[in-house]
Design an enzyme around this catalytic site. Structure first.
Site, PDB file in Angstrom:
ATOM      1  N   ARG A  83      21.947  93.715 -15.261  1.00 42.76           N
ATOM      2  CA  ARG A  83      22.047  93.225 -16.722  1.00 42.76           C
ATOM      3  C   ARG A  83      21.282  92.173 -17.116  1.00 42.76           C
ATOM      4  O   ARG A  83      21.579  91.052 -16.444  1.00 42.76           O
ATOM      5  CB  ARG A  83      23.633  93.250 -16.722  1.00 42.76           C
ATOM      6  CG  ARG A  83      23.985  92.634 -18.302  1.00 42.76           C
ATOM      7  CD  ARG A  83      25.454  92.334 -18.526  1.00 42.76           C
ATOM      8  NE  ARG A  83      25.516  92.087 -19.720  1.00 42.76           N
ATOM      9  CZ  ARG A  83      26.365  90.955 -20.175  1.00 42.76           C
ATOM     10  NH1 ARG A  83      26.804  90.147 -18.974  1.00 42.76           N
ATOM     11  NH2 ARG A  83      26.413  90.400 -21.337  1.00 42.76           N
ATOM     12  N   HIS A 127      22.360  87.631 -26.206  1.00 47.08           N
ATOM     13  CA  HIS A 127      22.937  86.344 -25.336  1.00 47.08           C
ATOM     14  C   HIS A 127      23.019  84.954 -25.961  1.00 47.08           C
ATOM     15  O   HIS A 127      22.195  84.002 -25.437  1.00 47.08           O
ATOM     16  CB  HIS A 127      22.655  86.607 -23.911  1.00 47.08           C
ATOM     17  CG  HIS A 127      23.616  86.305 -22.877  1.00 47.08           C
ATOM     18  ND1 HIS A 127      24.276  86.735 -21.892  1.00 47.08           N
ATOM     19  CD2 HIS A 127      24.119  84.928 -22.720  1.00 47.08           C
ATOM     20  CE1 HIS A 127      24.998  86.229 -21.350  1.00 47.08           C
ATOM     21  NE2 HIS A 127      25.107  84.968 -21.813  1.00 47.08           N
ATOM     22  N   GLU A 172      29.669  88.017 -25.540  1.00 50.89           N
ATOM     23  CA  GLU A 172      30.751  87.003 -25.676  1.00 50.89           C
ATOM     24  C   GLU A 172      30.563  86.297 -27.163  1.00 50.89           C
ATOM     25  O   GLU A 172      30.131  85.154 -27.535  1.00 50.89           O
ATOM     26  CB  GLU A 172      30.737  85.881 -24.754  1.00 50.89           C
ATOM     27  CG  GLU A 172      30.935  86.344 -23.173  1.00 50.89           C
ATOM     28  CD  GLU A 172      31.342  85.145 -22.257  1.00 50.89           C
ATOM     29  OE1 GLU A 172      31.368  84.003 -22.730  1.00 50.89           O
ATOM     30  OE2 GLU A 172      31.606  85.646 -21.223  1.00 50.89           O
ATOM     31  N   ASN A 301      34.057  90.045 -19.764  1.00 48.06           N
ATOM     32  CA  ASN A 301      33.539  88.934 -18.900  1.00 48.06           C
ATOM     33  C   ASN A 301      34.905  88.118 -18.325  1.00 48.06           C
ATOM     34  O   ASN A 301      35.588  87.882 -19.444  1.00 48.06           O
ATOM     35  CB  ASN A 301      32.739  88.036 -19.734  1.00 48.06           C
ATOM     36  CG  ASN A 301      31.189  88.934 -20.066  1.00 48.06           C
ATOM     37  OD1 ASN A 301      30.949  89.999 -19.585  1.00 48.06           O
ATOM     38  ND2 ASN A 301      30.539  88.192 -20.663  1.00 48.06           N
ATOM     39  N   TYR A 303      36.215  85.037 -15.997  1.00 44.21           N
ATOM     40  CA  TYR A 303      36.193  83.835 -14.989  1.00 44.21           C
ATOM     41  C   TYR A 303      37.489  83.349 -14.714  1.00 44.21           C
ATOM     42  O   TYR A 303      37.833  83.082 -13.393  1.00 44.21           O
ATOM     43  CB  TYR A 303      35.318  82.841 -15.889  1.00 44.21           C
ATOM     44  CG  TYR A 303      33.926  83.304 -15.807  1.00 44.21           C
ATOM     45  CD1 TYR A 303      32.998  83.086 -14.493  1.00 44.21           C
ATOM     46  CD2 TYR A 303      33.379  83.911 -16.732  1.00 44.21           C
ATOM     47  CE1 TYR A 303      31.770  83.677 -14.907  1.00 44.21           C
ATOM     48  CE2 TYR A 303      32.205  84.483 -16.981  1.00 44.21           C
ATOM     49  CZ  TYR A 303      31.249  84.393 -16.114  1.00 44.21           C
ATOM     50  OH  TYR A 303      29.991  84.574 -15.947  1.00 44.21           O
ATOM     51  N   GLU A 378      30.549  90.631 -16.548  1.00 46.34           N
ATOM     52  CA  GLU A 378      30.342  89.088 -15.828  1.00 46.34           C
ATOM     53  C   GLU A 378      31.581  88.777 -15.114  1.00 46.34           C
ATOM     54  O   GLU A 378      32.679  88.838 -15.601  1.00 46.34           O
ATOM     55  CB  GLU A 378      29.987  88.066 -16.883  1.00 46.34           C
ATOM     56  CG  GLU A 378      28.802  88.128 -17.291  1.00 46.34           C
ATOM     57  CD  GLU A 378      28.437  86.946 -18.326  1.00 46.34           C
ATOM     58  OE1 GLU A 378      29.032  85.654 -18.098  1.00 46.34           O
ATOM     59  OE2 GLU A 378      27.716  87.160 -19.301  1.00 46.34           O
TER      60      GLU A 378
HETATM   61  C1  GBH Z   1      29.602  83.253 -19.696  1.00 48.04           C
HETATM   62  O1  GBH Z   1      30.280  82.149 -20.523  1.00 48.04           O
HETATM   63  C2  GBH Z   1      28.357  83.390 -20.332  1.00 48.04           C
HETATM   64  O2  GBH Z   1      28.152  84.670 -20.754  1.00 48.04           O
HETATM   65  C3  GBH Z   1      27.041  82.983 -19.131  1.00 48.04           C
HETATM   66  O3  GBH Z   1      26.022  82.837 -20.101  1.00 48.04           O
HETATM   67  C4  GBH Z   1      27.598  81.964 -18.424  1.00 48.04           C
HETATM   68  O4  GBH Z   1      26.325  81.344 -17.696  1.00 48.04           O
HETATM   69  C5  GBH Z   1      28.800  81.992 -17.529  1.00 48.04           C
HETATM   70  O5  GBH Z   1      29.644  82.670 -18.317  1.00 48.04           O
HETATM   71  C6  GBH Z   1      29.263  80.902 -16.953  1.00 48.04           C
HETATM   72  O6  GBH Z   1      29.631  79.940 -17.653  1.00 48.04           O
HETATM   73  O7  GBH Z   1      40.145  80.273 -23.121  1.00 48.04           O
HETATM   74  O8  GBH Z   1      39.843  78.017 -23.782  1.00 48.04           O
HETATM   75  O9  GBH Z   1      40.187  78.913 -21.514  1.00 48.04           O
HETATM   76  C7  GBH Z   1      31.553  81.940 -20.124  1.00 48.04           C
HETATM   77  C8  GBH Z   1      32.169  80.719 -21.120  1.00 48.04           C
HETATM   78  C9  GBH Z   1      34.136  80.133 -20.216  1.00 48.04           C
HETATM   79  C10 GBH Z   1      33.870  80.546 -22.431  1.00 48.04           C
HETATM   80  C11 GBH Z   1      35.819  80.382 -20.183  1.00 48.04           C
HETATM   81  C12 GBH Z   1      35.430  80.576 -22.460  1.00 48.04           C
HETATM   82  C13 GBH Z   1      37.463  79.970 -21.445  1.00 48.04           C
HETATM   83  C14 GBH Z   1      37.762  78.898 -22.686  1.00 48.04           C
HETATM   84  N1  GBH Z   1      33.582  80.909 -21.088  1.00 48.04           N
HETATM   85  N2  GBH Z   1      36.157  79.817 -21.239  1.00 48.04           N
HETATM   86  S1  GBH Z   1      39.740  78.950 -22.804  1.00 48.04           S
END
Ligand code: GBH
Length: 478
Positions: A83, A127, A172, A301, A303, A378
């Protein structure tokens, strides 16, 4: 973490896509080649104080010149899908007018290289890198930008639609709207809550117009999706005030996009909570039906989850209005919400490792968007990776992270989630936005001085998973 007890039986469906993801500004470099002109990220990263160490994507990992080697590396690892995103500024430098052939040709060569190596391409149109001229004309808070996006989508769809099946309109949009125009930690760095809500609406509109424009330009077999950073929002307690705080953040993180895109309406509770800021009169008749364009799949996505509570004198933490964190809030209308650090092990970003959040997310959209295939577009982690004396890069934490999160995906599949694929963020270390190059998300290590690529042990581990459709044990990673 939820490491599956019988790792060798963690098997995935044969058609499951095993991919890796990147984005244009984070990897390409070559920012002045082929007629490309600045995007908002060029301007922002060149503005003093906006990125760690003043770092920019001018060179990044030089993928524009090294794409053939990068595809060979993916093939060598055994990846099934890739991707990437298209730089709007390469294709339409001013954000308007006919496409620049050199720009389209770069992506056509990349796609052909992928296809020749048996790697399925997935194209993200946007993006975060808006052509600067469109920002100068008002950017995402202005309606016109959505129409410009649809025109751009049509141009790219026409050029690549014969060879790319998987399409993603926006990555996002929460970040584009609320980090770009609310907290200002992303380009274009504006800090205006009303502008951030207007931006969110025009991104919804852009998604709908873009999805339709893509379909008009491409063969009907192609799939159109969107990638949302669908937040997993957890309340600190079951206290009604904390539950209400979690619902409010859920509206502002998820409902603001899922509502229009999946149901053709903003959540009533979102409109109420933001009423002191705006009457939403920028929403015109028909916009919500447009945003609700048919989707073939939903990209998620993931994390880390968010942990929130209501403001009381008993708890402390950064407030959603920025108090104690940054000056400005990315959460308009939620000044009375506090954010807390989730308990548990953390990555180099300070993000808590919580694979259960990924399971919960997949099961939520299995319930709320029944029948819509899901992709993890992601998932990944930053760790402090360093080559050892013989030049190898061992990243056991990332192997454990991937194992745990892929096990969560497998559990969701078992429980009925229609998950079609997983894209690891990221293929290789790259420009991590306002963090510059200090955070390494790659499965492949990049020595920024030489641009030499070295697969970390996680890349080998993940490649084996991709080739066999089964998760190797964590211990087997070299
Ligand atoms: C992604 O952003 C991007 O798409 C990518 O480009 C980037 O490199 C990658 O992740 C790593 O950062 O709800 O207050 O806890 C992720 C960015 C991270 C934004 C988690 C929202 C949570 C905010 N996101 N964050 S909160």
């Amino acid at each position: 973490s939820t490491v599956s007890p019988v790792a060798s039986e963690v098997t995935f469906p044969p058609a499951f896509l095993w991919g890796a993801a990147t984005s244009a500004y984070q990897i390409e470099g070559a920012v002045r080649e082929g007629g490309r002109t600045p995007s908002i990220w060029d301007t922002f990263s060149h503005t003093p104080g906006k990125t760690a160490g003043g770092e920019t994507g001018d060179v990044a990992v030089d993928h524009y010149h090294r794409y053939r080697d990068d595809v060979a590396l993916m093939a060598d690892l055994g990846l099934g899908a890739y991707r990437f995103s298209v730089s709007w500024s390469r294709v339409q430098p001013t954000g308007r007018g006919p496409a620049v052939q050199v720009g389209l040709d770069f992506y056509r060569r990349l796609v052909d290289e992928l296809l020749e190596n048996g790697i399925k391409p997935a194209v993200t149109l946007y993006h975060w890198d808006l052509p600067q001229e469109l920002e100068d004309a008002g950017g995402w808070p202005e309606r016109e930008t959505a129409h410009r996006f649809a025109e751009y989508a049509h141009l790219v769809g026409e050029a690549l639609g014969d060879r790319v099946e998987n399409w993603i309109t926006l990555n996002e949009p929460w970040c584009s709207a609320f980090l770009g125009y609310g907290s200002g930690v992303h380009a274009p760095g504006r800090t205006d809550p009303v502008a951030s809500l207007r931006a969110a609406h025009h991104l919804n509109l852009a998604h709908g117009l873009g999805a339709s424009a893509l379909r008009a330009a491409m063969p009907a077999r192609n799939q159109v999706a969107v990638s949302l950073n669908s937040a997993v929002v957890r309340p600190l307690s079951q206290d009604p005030a904390d539950l209400a705080a979690a619902r409010r953040i859920d509206d502002l993180a998820n409902g603001v996009f899922h509502g229009p895109m999946l149901r053709g309406a903003y959540p009533e509770s979102l409109l109420t909570a933001t009423a002191p800021l705006t009457d939403w009169s920028f929403v015109q008749d028909g916009d919500l039906a447009t945003s609700n364009a048919p989707l073939d799949a939903l990209g998620l996505n993931y994390y880390t989850p968010a942990l929130v509570s209501a403001v009381t004198d008993k708890v402390s933490g950064p407030r959603a209005d920025g108090h104690g964190a940054s000056e400005h809030s990315p959460w308009p209308g939620a000044d009375d919400v506090l954010f807390h650090q989730s308990p548990g092990e953390r990555t180099e970003m300070g993000w808590t490792v919580d694979p259960t959040g990924l399971y919960d997310l997949l099961m939520r959209y299995t319930r709320e968007a029944p029948g819509l295939p899901l992709y993890i577009t992601e998932n990944g982690a930053a760790y402090d990776d360093k080559p050892d004396a013989d030049g190898r890069v061992h990243d056991p934490e990332r192997v454990a992270y991937l194992h745990a999160h892929l096990s969560a995906v497998r559990d969701a599949l078992r429980d009925g989630a229609d998950v079609r694929g997983y894209y690891l963020w990221s293929l290789m270390d790259n420009f991590e936005w306002s963090y510059g190059y200090e955070k390494r998300f790659g499965a492949v290590y990049v020595d920024y001085a030489t641009q030499e690529r070295t697969p970390k042990s996680s890349a080998r581990w993940y490649g084996e998973a991709a080739r066999t459709g089964t998760l190797p044990s964590v211990e087997s990673a070299g």
